[in-house]
Write a protein that holds these residues in place. Structure first.
Motif, PDB file in Angstrom:
ATOM      1  N   UNK A   4     -11.736  16.864  71.912  1.00  0.00           N
ATOM      2  CA  UNK A   4     -10.890  16.020  71.062  1.00  0.00           C
ATOM      3  C   UNK A   4     -11.480  16.006  69.659  1.00  0.00           C
ATOM      4  N   UNK A   5     -10.803  16.635  68.711  1.00  0.00           N
ATOM      5  CA  UNK A   5     -11.367  16.832  67.376  1.00  0.00           C
ATOM      6  C   UNK A   5     -11.659  15.523  66.655  1.00  0.00           C
ATOM      7  N   UNK A   6     -10.739  14.580  66.700  1.00  0.00           N
ATOM      8  CA  UNK A   6     -10.947  13.305  66.008  1.00  0.00           C
ATOM      9  C   UNK A   6     -12.115  12.551  66.624  1.00  0.00           C
ATOM     10  N   UNK A   7     -12.253  12.591  67.940  1.00  0.00           N
ATOM     11  CA  UNK A   7     -13.366  11.916  68.605  1.00  0.00           C
ATOM     12  C   UNK A   7     -14.690  12.516  68.162  1.00  0.00           C
ATOM     13  N   UNK A   8     -14.794  13.836  68.158  1.00  0.00           N
ATOM     14  CA  UNK A   8     -16.043  14.485  67.760  1.00  0.00           C
ATOM     15  C   UNK A   8     -16.375  14.206  66.291  1.00  0.00           C
ATOM     16  N   UNK A   9     -15.359  14.237  65.443  1.00  0.00           N
ATOM     17  CA  UNK A   9     -15.581  13.926  64.017  1.00  0.00           C
ATOM     18  C   UNK A   9     -16.130  12.508  63.866  1.00  0.00           C
ATOM     19  N   UNK A  10     -15.506  11.552  64.543  1.00  0.00           N
ATOM     20  CA  UNK A  10     -15.941  10.157  64.439  1.00  0.00           C
ATOM     21  C   UNK A  10     -17.321   9.945  65.047  1.00  0.00           C
ATOM     22  N   UNK A  11     -17.652  10.669  66.117  1.00  0.00           N
ATOM     23  CA  UNK A  11     -18.977  10.540  66.725  1.00  0.00           C
ATOM     24  C   UNK A  11     -20.057  11.094  65.799  1.00  0.00           C
TER      25      UNK A  11
ATOM     26  N   UNK B 249      -2.550  10.590  67.909  1.00  0.00           N
ATOM     27  CA  UNK B 249      -2.362  12.002  67.610  1.00  0.00           C
ATOM     28  C   UNK B 249      -3.101  12.536  66.403  1.00  0.00           C
ATOM     29  N   UNK B 250      -4.120  11.853  65.935  1.00  0.00           N
ATOM     30  CA  UNK B 250      -4.883  12.322  64.784  1.00  0.00           C
ATOM     31  C   UNK B 250      -5.756  13.495  65.228  1.00  0.00           C
ATOM     32  N   UNK B 251      -5.697  14.592  64.507  1.00  0.00           N
ATOM     33  CA  UNK B 251      -6.543  15.748  64.837  1.00  0.00           C
ATOM     34  C   UNK B 251      -6.967  16.440  63.547  1.00  0.00           C
ATOM     35  N   UNK B 252      -7.973  17.299  63.669  1.00  0.00           N
ATOM     36  CA  UNK B 252      -8.515  18.016  62.519  1.00  0.00           C
ATOM     37  C   UNK B 252      -7.994  19.443  62.483  1.00  0.00           C
ATOM     38  N   UNK B 253      -7.992  19.995  61.301  1.00  0.00           N
ATOM     39  CA  UNK B 253      -7.656  21.414  61.167  1.00  0.00           C
ATOM     40  C   UNK B 253      -8.828  22.249  61.686  1.00  0.00           C
ATOM     41  N   UNK B 254      -8.591  23.514  61.932  1.00  0.00           N
ATOM     42  CA  UNK B 254      -9.671  24.377  62.426  1.00  0.00           C
ATOM     43  C   UNK B 254     -10.810  24.454  61.422  1.00  0.00           C
TER      44      UNK B 254
ATOM     45  N   UNK C 204     -11.713  22.142  59.176  1.00  0.00           N
ATOM     46  CA  UNK C 204     -12.451  20.868  59.183  1.00  0.00           C
ATOM     47  C   UNK C 204     -13.285  20.740  60.459  1.00  0.00           C
ATOM     48  N   UNK C 205     -12.772  21.275  61.541  1.00  0.00           N
ATOM     49  CA  UNK C 205     -13.482  21.191  62.815  1.00  0.00           C
ATOM     50  C   UNK C 205     -14.741  22.068  62.814  1.00  0.00           C
ATOM     51  N   UNK C 206     -14.752  23.131  62.046  1.00  0.00           N
ATOM     52  CA  UNK C 206     -15.934  23.994  61.988  1.00  0.00           C
ATOM     53  C   UNK C 206     -17.159  23.231  61.496  1.00  0.00           C
ATOM     54  N   UNK C 207     -16.960  22.360  60.517  1.00  0.00           N
ATOM     55  CA  UNK C 207     -18.071  21.571  59.994  1.00  0.00           C
ATOM     56  C   UNK C 207     -18.590  20.604  61.058  1.00  0.00           C
ATOM     57  N   UNK C 208     -17.660  20.015  61.837  1.00  0.00           N
ATOM     58  CA  UNK C 208     -18.053  19.107  62.916  1.00  0.00           C
ATOM     59  C   UNK C 208     -18.797  19.869  64.005  1.00  0.00           C
ATOM     60  N   UNK C 209     -18.285  21.018  64.385  1.00  0.00           N
ATOM     61  CA  UNK C 209     -18.912  21.824  65.448  1.00  0.00           C
ATOM     62  C   UNK C 209     -20.297  22.316  65.041  1.00  0.00           C
ATOM     63  N   UNK C 210     -20.513  22.518  63.763  1.00  0.00           N
ATOM     64  CA  UNK C 210     -21.821  22.952  63.285  1.00  0.00           C
ATOM     65  C   UNK C 210     -22.880  21.879  63.554  1.00  0.00           C
ATOM     66  N   UNK C 211     -22.459  20.659  63.643  1.00  0.00           N
ATOM     67  CA  UNK C 211     -23.377  19.533  63.903  1.00  0.00           C
ATOM     68  C   UNK C 211     -23.718  19.453  65.361  1.00  0.00           C
TER      69      UNK C 211
END
Length: 187
Positions: A92-99, A173-178, A180-187
């Motif tokens: 879940x992109x929004x969850x990972x971003x917020x975490x 339904x809030x989600x991130x673009x691919x 934006x998600x790359x920066x989150x996944x890098x963490x």
């Protein structure tokens, strides 16, 4: 949790008149719980909006803010066991971003551990829900104050829970673009 003149479990306490169906409920609250397995402390948040990733992380923020500075200082790693539901799963992109934001805010690394599908008997917060349902069985939860009072009066491992109400409105339904998600996944 449906709010109204409903009989829970088919019986009411005291006043014997209650609605036996909850159709047309106008007021409803979604619970979220955090169990500290070391201390037995239970923190319950009842939200008037949808259960979203943002609701979950905001409840975690609130729980963290209630920790004493000494307690926060002793935490080297915050380990969170989650149920892998649709709002909090590891994809879940929004969850990972917020975490990631939450980890930055508290200055602590966070490790997410997920229960396998349908392991309710292993998840302590699931047992809390059963105890709460049994505790307020038969009570007419006619308004949010009554619901909160009943939740505060239950005990988990001999301790009354910390209970709060969230009136925040969360967008579904809030989600991130691919990108934006790359920066989150890098963490």
């Amino acid at each position: 949790v449906n709010i109204g003149e409903y009989s829970r479990g088919g019986r009411t306490r005291g006043d014997n008149k209650a609605v036996d169906h909850d159709m047309g409920c106008r007021e409803k609250y979604t619970p979220f719980g955090i169990v500290n397995e070391d201390t037995g402390e239970l923190h319950l948040t009842f939200g008037s909006s949808a259960k979203t990733s943002d609701f979950i992380v905001d409840a975690l923020h609130s729980w963290w803010e209630r920790r004493s500075p000494d307690e926060r200082d002793t935490v080297a790693l915050l380990q969170i066991k989650a149920d892998n539901g649709p709002e909090s799963n590891g994809r879940r992109t929004q969850f990972l971003k917020r975490m990631v934001q939450f980890a930055d805010d508290i200055g602590k690394p966070i490790q997410l551990l997920y229960y396998p599908p349908y392991p309710r008997k292993y998840n302590p917060v699931e047992r809390c829900w059963g105890i709460l349902e049994k505790h307020w069985n038969g009570a007419k939860l006619t308004d949010s104050e009554t619901m909160l009072a009943w939740a505060k009066s239950m005990t988990w491992k001999g301790i009354h829970p910390v209970v709060q109400l969230s009136q925040e409105v969360y967008e579904k339904g809030v989600s991130l673009s691919k990108q934006a998600m790359q920066a989150v996944e890098a963490r």
